[in-house]
Design a protein around this motif. Structure first.
Motif, PDB file in Angstrom:
ATOM      1  N   ALA A 241      -1.488   2.779   9.864  1.00 62.59           N
ATOM      2  CA  ALA A 241      -1.699   3.777  10.916  1.00 62.59           C
ATOM      3  C   ALA A 241      -0.663   4.894  10.821  1.00 62.59           C
ATOM      4  N   ARG A 242       0.586   4.530  10.535  1.00 68.91           N
ATOM      5  CA  ARG A 242       1.643   5.531  10.406  1.00 68.91           C
ATOM      6  C   ARG A 242       1.374   6.445   9.198  1.00 68.91           C
ATOM      7  N   ALA A 243       0.965   5.869   8.079  1.00 68.55           N
ATOM      8  CA  ALA A 243       0.658   6.665   6.883  1.00 68.55           C
ATOM      9  C   ALA A 243      -0.510   7.615   7.153  1.00 68.55           C
ATOM     10  N   TRP A 244      -1.529   7.120   7.868  1.00 66.72           N
ATOM     11  CA  TRP A 244      -2.668   7.959   8.210  1.00 66.72           C
ATOM     12  C   TRP A 244      -2.217   9.129   9.094  1.00 66.72           C
ATOM     13  N   ALA A 245      -1.386   8.828  10.098  1.00 66.01           N
ATOM     14  CA  ALA A 245      -0.916   9.876  11.010  1.00 66.01           C
ATOM     15  C   ALA A 245      -0.074  10.908  10.261  1.00 66.01           C
ATOM     16  N   GLU A 246       0.752  10.450   9.319  1.00 65.78           N
ATOM     17  CA  GLU A 246       1.554  11.394   8.535  1.00 65.78           C
ATOM     18  C   GLU A 246       0.659  12.292   7.686  1.00 65.78           C
ATOM     19  N   ALA A 247      -0.393  11.728   7.108  1.00 69.58           N
ATOM     20  CA  ALA A 247      -1.313  12.501   6.274  1.00 69.58           C
ATOM     21  C   ALA A 247      -2.107  13.519   7.092  1.00 69.58           C
ATOM     22  N   HIS A 248      -2.313  13.249   8.354  1.00 70.54           N
ATOM     23  CA  HIS A 248      -3.133  14.116   9.207  1.00 70.54           C
ATOM     24  C   HIS A 248      -2.320  14.775  10.325  1.00 70.54           C
ATOM     25  N   LEU A 249      -1.011  14.819  10.164  1.00 69.71           N
ATOM     26  CA  LEU A 249      -0.129  15.321  11.213  1.00 69.71           C
ATOM     27  C   LEU A 249      -0.486  16.737  11.654  1.00 69.71           C
ATOM     28  N   ASP A 250      -0.697  17.627  10.702  1.00 67.89           N
ATOM     29  CA  ASP A 250      -1.021  19.014  11.076  1.00 67.89           C
ATOM     30  C   ASP A 250      -2.306  19.095  11.891  1.00 67.89           C
TER      31      ASP A 250
END
Length: 125
Positions: A100-109
């Motif tokens: 979930a953290r990796a997904w959020a980092e990838a879609h942060l913008d």
């Protein structure tokens, strides 16, 4: 003895509330991450979680304990020592939280843009 927690383990500028998958409350995922390396005392958890009040940290730990993710152990003695540790159920969340953290980092913008678009300050009447 466990390695001390890094005070900078959570970027204060990172909007942790953007992670769309939560276990418990806003802080639970970060608490679980802090406990990944082994048992921790309350004061140790406060180092990387410096933006959480003691009251809210206590509430979050109690909720994690109630849900079976964390066990609280009191060590008796002249200097009473309380430690928190992940249970096997709590450990089973680590992979999910990493994903979930990796997904959020990838879609942060995209997440930040969506929040700004939806915020009342950005809406015009």
């Amino acid at each position: 003895m466990t390695k001390p927690l890094d005070p900078e383990m959570f970027d204060p500028l990172c909007p942790s509330d953007l992670v769309p998958i939560r276990v418990g409350d806003k802080w639970a995922g970060m608490i679980i991450q802090c406990l990944e390396g082994g048992p921790r005392r309350f004061s140790e958890l406060r180092v990387p979680l410096r933006n959480i009040t003691p009251k809210v940290l206590t509430q979050s730990l109690r909720a994690l304990e109630r849900d079976g993710f964390v066990v609280r152990t009191v060590h008796a003695g002249p200097a009473r020592n309380v430690q928190y540790e992940l249970t096997s159920l709590g450990r089973s969340l680590l992979g999910l939280l990493d994903t979930a953290r990796a997904w959020a980092e990838a879609h942060l913008d995209e997440l930040i843009d969506a929040r700004e678009t939806a915020s009342p300050a950005s809406r015009t009447s």
